[in-house]
Write a protein that holds these residues in place. Structure first.
Motif, short mmCIF file in Angstrom:
data_model
loop_
_atom_site.label_atom_id
_atom_site.label_comp_id
_atom_site.label_asym_id
_atom_site.label_seq_id
_atom_site.Cartn_x
_atom_site.Cartn_y
_atom_site.Cartn_z
N SER A 222 0.83 -1.21 0.00
CA SER A 222 0.00 0.00 0.00
C SER A 222 0.87 1.26 0.00
CB SER A 222 -0.93 -0.01 1.22
OG SER A 222 -1.76 -1.16 1.21
N VAL A 223 1.97 1.24 0.76
CA VAL A 223 2.90 2.37 0.74
C VAL A 223 3.50 2.54 -0.65
CG1 VAL A 223 5.13 3.20 1.61
CG2 VAL A 223 3.44 2.23 3.20
N GLY A 224 3.82 1.43 -1.30
CA GLY A 224 4.35 1.49 -2.66
C GLY A 224 3.37 2.09 -3.64
N LEU A 225 2.09 1.76 -3.47
CA LEU A 225 1.06 2.33 -4.35
C LEU A 225 1.01 3.84 -4.20
CD1 LEU A 225 -1.35 1.77 -6.29
CD2 LEU A 225 -2.80 1.74 -4.26
N SER A 226 1.04 4.33 -2.97
CA SER A 226 1.04 5.77 -2.74
C SER A 226 2.27 6.43 -3.35
CB SER A 226 0.98 6.05 -1.23
OG SER A 226 1.15 7.43 -0.97
N ALA A 227 3.43 5.81 -3.15
CA ALA A 227 4.68 6.39 -3.67
C ALA A 227 4.68 6.46 -5.19
CB ALA A 227 5.87 5.56 -3.18
N SER A 228 4.00 5.53 -5.85
CA SER A 228 4.00 5.52 -7.31
C SER A 228 3.38 6.79 -7.88
CB SER A 228 3.27 4.28 -7.83
OG SER A 228 1.87 4.37 -7.61
N ILE B 203 3.69 -3.49 -9.38
CA ILE B 203 4.15 -4.38 -8.32
C ILE B 203 3.33 -4.16 -7.05
CG2 ILE B 203 6.09 -4.88 -6.79
CD1 ILE B 203 7.96 -4.36 -9.13
N SER B 204 3.09 -2.89 -6.71
CA SER B 204 2.35 -2.57 -5.49
C SER B 204 0.91 -3.03 -5.58
CB SER B 204 2.41 -1.07 -5.23
OG SER B 204 3.75 -0.62 -5.13
N TYR B 205 0.28 -2.71 -6.69
CA TYR B 205 -1.12 -3.10 -6.90
C TYR B 205 -1.26 -4.62 -6.93
CZ TYR B 205 -4.50 -4.53 -10.57
OH TYR B 205 -5.40 -5.19 -11.33
N GLY B 206 -0.31 -5.30 -7.58
CA GLY B 206 -0.35 -6.76 -7.61
C GLY B 206 -0.20 -7.36 -6.23
N GLY B 207 0.67 -6.76 -5.41
CA GLY B 207 0.83 -7.24 -4.05
C GLY B 207 -0.43 -7.10 -3.23
N ILE B 208 -1.12 -5.95 -3.38
CA ILE B 208 -2.36 -5.74 -2.63
C ILE B 208 -3.41 -6.77 -3.02
CG2 ILE B 208 -4.31 -4.14 -2.34
CD1 ILE B 208 -2.26 -1.85 -2.68
#
Length: 398
Positions: free
Chosen positions: A286-292, A315-320
């Motif tokens: 979720s932090v990665g999604l925001s950073a993107s 990558i972030s969205y896939g992880g979520i």
């Protein structure tokens, strides 16, 4: 025969279980490949109907809201009658919805044909199939869920550029008709692979009882609402951004990169889920999604920068997507998982309904940079909420 009778092969983590995961992969490849190709249809439809970004984005938003909200009903229905019957209903709705959309004479008619038809089709595939995979696995659950939901990313990678080519060759109406025919074939094959989980004979407790007094459910709900409201900006507006900002490159390629990167994220975090707490992995994603979105706002019209944004977002969205069902299984168990997932995904539906039109209005009034900042800040709040997520079901009840 398409019956769902089980035999000795119907055991947890078995070969049949991996067949179910393959069927889920194929169904999600199909329905989300179609839905996430909407960005390629956005421009031609807006031009033909003479509408602004906000009104055209509603096309996607109504569909997203429909399939996430109806997931509450289809998930519970699949818990009772099995995934295959629900999937077959959804395949019919998907095909009819796409065909009727190709015949609409106004955007408002498309809200109904695409929103109701395609939305119901996705609802019958997403929650039931994901929950079904969760019920077929225990030791390898996070990996199996990662494989299953990677169909979303591979579908984005394959169907988006294919849709772009179809529109260029035949126009958007014929493109939808071709996608309808292909969806029918692929979803029927998915139905062959769908089998009820070994625990499906046990009646789940009422959903209201399952989530009553559970702080973890509402933390996940609030986070999902905020994250999804931001996430869909890329899928709806990327093609328009590339065109309006005179970017030297293809939007379909960027969406394809998001798709393939999401596959990496799903599989990588699916593997890590067996070694790290799933709540921590969800927070990191979720932090990665925001950073993107910070990356997107920074790189402007640089195509290389947009590729970097697409990789990080994917990558972030896939992880979520991969970790969320595992978090639900960890906190609530797999019995009745379809109902819990369906209820939780209504938050994504609300985020998808509100986010893209609101961001579209911001783009129309203030430009892309302001909308990117708002999307990133909203996703950051959604990530921070997860810090309050309990570590176990027992602590959530206390």
């Amino acid at each position: 025969m398409l019956g769902e009778q089980e035999n000795g092969e119907s055991t947890i983590d078995s070969l049949r279980a991996w067949g179910v995961a393959a069927g889920a992969f194929l169904s999600l490849f199909t329905v989300f490949g179609v839905v996430y190709s909407f960005g390629e249809f956005f421009g031609p439809m807006a031009d033909e109907f003479g509408t602004n970004r906000s009104k055209t984005a509603m096309f996607f938003s109504i569909t997203t809201f429909t399939y996430f909200v109806l997931g509450l009903a289809t998930g519970r229905l699949a818990d009772r009658v099995g995934q295959r019957k629900v999937l077959l209903m959804g395949s019919g709705a998907m095909v009819v919805g796409l065909f009727l959309t190709s015949k609409v004479s106004s955007l408002e008619m498309g809200y109904v044909t695409y929103g109701a038809g395609v939305g119901f089709g996705v609802a019958c595939c997403f929650v039931p199939m994901v929950a079904g995979v969760g019920g077929w696995f225990e030791r390898q659950r996070t990996l199996a869920l990662g494989v299953a939901v990677s169909g979303i990313g591979v579908g984005t990678l394959a169907v988006v550029p294919f849709s772009e080519w179809l529109i260029g060759e035949y126009g958007w109406r014929t493109a939808y008709q071709i996608l309808a025919a292909l969806s029918a074939a692929l979803l029927l094959l998915s139905a062959v692979l769908a089998h009820r989980p070994p625990t499906s004979g046990v009646a789940p407790e009422p959903l209201s009882k399952t989530v009553r007094g559970r702080s973890d459910f509402w933390i996940l709900y609030g986070s999902s609402f905020l994250l999804s409201g931001s996430l869909f900006m890329a899928f709806v507006f990327m093609a328009d951004f590339v065109s309006s900002e005179s970017v030297d490159g293809s939007a379909a390629v960027l969406l394809g990169i998001i798709g393939i990167s999401s596959v990496v994220g799903r599989l990588l975090l699916g593997i890590l889920g067996a070694r790290m707490p799933v709540q921590r992995l969800l927070l990191l994603s979720s932090v990665g999604l925001s950073a993107s979105f910070g990356v997107w706002a920074t790189v402007g019209s640089s195509y290389l920068g947009l590729i970097l944004f697409s990789i990080l977002l994917g990558i972030s969205y896939g992880g979520i997507i991969a970790i969320s069902p595992a978090v639900v299984a960890h906190l609530f168990g797999t019995l009745g998982m379809g109902g819990v997932l369906g209820a939780l995904y209504t938050a994504n539906g609300l985020g998808g309904l509100i986010g893209p039109p609101a961001l579209g209005a911001l783009i129309d009034s203030s430009g892309y940079l302001f909308a990117q900042i708002i999307a990133g800040a909203t996703a950051a709040i959604g990530a921070l909420i997860l810090l309050f997520l309990p570590k176990s079901a027992q602590s959530a009840r206390s």
